[in-house]
Write an enzyme that holds these catalytic residues in place. Sequence first.
Site, short mmCIF file in Angstrom:
data_model
loop_
_atom_site.label_atom_id
_atom_site.label_comp_id
_atom_site.label_asym_id
_atom_site.label_seq_id
_atom_site.Cartn_x
_atom_site.Cartn_y
_atom_site.Cartn_z
N GLY A 373 30.87 55.64 52.65
CA GLY A 373 31.31 54.33 52.45
C GLY A 373 30.29 53.13 52.54
O GLY A 373 29.11 53.37 53.12
N GLY A 374 30.76 51.88 52.23
CA GLY A 374 29.80 50.74 52.52
C GLY A 374 29.49 50.59 53.83
O GLY A 374 28.35 49.96 54.06
N ASP A 490 39.09 43.48 51.29
CA ASP A 490 38.73 44.67 50.34
C ASP A 490 39.72 45.49 50.09
O ASP A 490 39.72 47.00 50.42
CB ASP A 490 37.55 45.23 50.98
CG ASP A 490 36.52 45.79 50.38
OD1 ASP A 490 36.57 45.71 49.23
OD2 ASP A 490 35.68 46.80 50.78
#
Length: 684
Positions: A373-374, A490
């Site tokens: 993921g980020g 997010d």
Amino acid sequence: MSTSDAEFELLNKKIPILLHMERKLSLLLMVCLLTGISATTYDEFTYNGFQRSELYLDGVAEITPNGLLRLTNATRNQQGHGFHKVPLHLKNTSDGNVYTFSTCFVFAVLPEYSDVGGDGLALVLSPTRGLPGALPKQYLGLFNSTNNGNSSNHVLAIELDTVYNREFGDIDSNHVGIDINGLRSKDAAPASYFTEKIGKFNNLSLTSEEPMQVWIDYSNPEKQLNVTISPISVPKPSRPLLSSSINLSSVILDTMYTGFSSSPGSILTSHYVLGWSFKMNGQAPALNMSSLPSLPLKKHRSKLTSLIVWLSLGVVVFITITASSIAYIIRRKARYAEVLEEWELENRTHRFSYKELFKATKGFPEKNLLGVGGFGRVYKGELPTSKTEIAVKRISHDSKQGTREFVGEIASSSELRHRNLVHLLGYSRRKGEVLLVYEFMPNGSLDKRLYDANMPTTLSWSQRLKIIRGVASGLLYLHEDWEQIVVHRDIKASNVLLDSEMNGKLGDFGLSKLYDHGSDPQITHVVGTFGYIAPELTKTGRATTSTDVFAFGVFILEVVCGRRPIMQQESLDLHLVDWVRRSWRNGVIPEVIDARLGGDYHLGEVEMILKIGLLCSNPVPAARPTMRQVMQFLDGHLSLPQVPNDGRGITISSPELAEELEESEVSLVNCSIHRQRANPLEGF
Ligand SMILES: *[C@@H]1O[C@H](CO)[C@@H](O)[C@H](O)[C@H]1NC(C)=O
Ligand SMILES: *[C@@H]1O[C@H](CO)[C@@H](O)[C@H](O)[C@H]1NC(C)=O
Ligand SMILES: *[C@@H]1O[C@H](CO)[C@@H](O)[C@H](O)[C@H]1NC(C)=O
Ligand SMILES: *[C@@H]1O[C@H](CO)[C@@H](O)[C@H](O)[C@H]1NC(C)=O
Ligand SMILES: *[C@@H]1O[C@H](CO)[C@@H](O)[C@H](O)[C@H]1NC(C)=O
């Protein structure tokens, strides 16, 4: 004989009878009084194991075949009570004083995860058998949010608390406390016992899985309540842990019941009582340690004995240790090396050792990779002792000054507990790296279910609806129901994870702040994911609950339509929100609904959800509902506003905002902002 003579004679005969009766009565009264006193003030019982006990049980409490009182059995959010069936007469009715009493018991806490326990147990004196209306988790099965702290409860509890609850002013996650009518302890101390030899208190871990003994002594003349704790191998310490001056007269009623209460909260834990004794006006009888039932064996308990065997063998092997194995140890040390600073010791979030996580994931191999993921890579693992499945997220984090704050944030997000939030079990830290340990979500992330063509089955409409409701309720908790406002920053399909029952849980809350710490203050990143970012956020850079609502709106359109927020159409980017709005305007709603549903849905419900989605993703912040309103729309407690046909989006109060709307409805797609990787597996 005259009448008066006759009467006199009769009277003469009666007198001795009356006198006799009077004597008999007073004797009876005296006997009554004596037996009465002895029955009420010398109550006593002893249980070395509960096999033949007369306990009143409720909730999940039960007596195991070998005689343990198991209050809770590693089932989430349950509670259990075990009460002595016979009431106690604790008060001297003539002067209102509470009699001296004494009780002792042996207990053990067996957590599923190495040493994280939830939430604890308590010995209780209460007006009723069991505690009707009490809540589990932090309320320990003792009170609920309405009666907590109310002096008409008449409840005295000695809590053995293994979770830090800020709302009740807890001192730490391993303490003993005296609670009167509520969970805010009158007196509390970290679990420890006094050792004469060193003249100091030794710390004790309540969740160590070892049996421990507790003594509770109240003295009427001194109006003093003492609480003492020690491991069962240690005799009663000479100095109590807590010694509190309390006049119990207003708390204790004439007749009370005594028992135990426990709740494991959301961390799987079993709470056991092995033995218990009680005595009025005297010292509670000592328990016979050798006849107490034994605790269920845990895998690593038996490991301990084999460890001892191995160690003695090891002495022999040690002699033959070569230089190469020393080198190996040095290498190993480097491999498991971690960073632990002093300030972390005061932190209440569970800290895993790096070695533990290394073992749990079998060394972080590619095949255990759940996603990238980020924030970092996510690995699947299994805690060796409890066989609990976990997901470990590795985040590289080099900034020195940001780390403490970051870990502080981790600590506060581990206190967020909601069934629609992915639970953070703890963390670990090495040089330049933070590892977060989450509960494992067997059904992966939602976006995989929505977009991955390899998924055998698609989500049904009712599953999608349940997920939307779940995420809404998790987000409402973050925004309004916790003690601080938490902005998620997010919200997106890849941050929603599915448990074994396909309930949606929000992950990654609070983590977006990672970008704020540690990065160059000159550069302001717009945190969020492209396609979910509210227009005002690109201007101000300030994330608010309203920007979360915007992203939530995009998210629910995504779930209904089965499309990503930015759609590619004839080499042009088209925003999902604009597309749905246009179809709504043109009255062609079925066109936008995910074709994979095969028409199997309730059109009324779909329309409601789309409407909520459009409301939330309104470009004008003031026109968006709050999450509380969204929840009311979903529950049908608040009717949705009409959709105006001019198609300029739906607003709660459109007339005043019409003008502003006109200006703000610029295409989001043209905004040039810091684009972040949106990886399908970003969830954990
Ligand atoms: C705990 O007890 C409940 C109720 O008795 C039972 O349904 C459940 O299966 C038990 N769980 C475990 C882990 O033993
Ligand atoms: C305490 O409980 C009693 C009885 O349930 C109730 O009448 C009273 O209003 C409560 N007091 C407070 C302050 O909540
Ligand atoms: C015992 O625990 C308390 C609180 O958790 C802590 O402040 C103290 O330093 C500990 N003492 C020792 C000897 O570990
Ligand atoms: C409580 O502890 C204090 C201090 O050690 C002691 O003086 C007192 O006698 C104790 N009281 C009871 C009821 O055990
Ligand atoms: C204890 O409290 C009761 C009732 O509140 C009161 O009558 C009594 O005088 C108190 N005793 C002491 C020693 O303070």
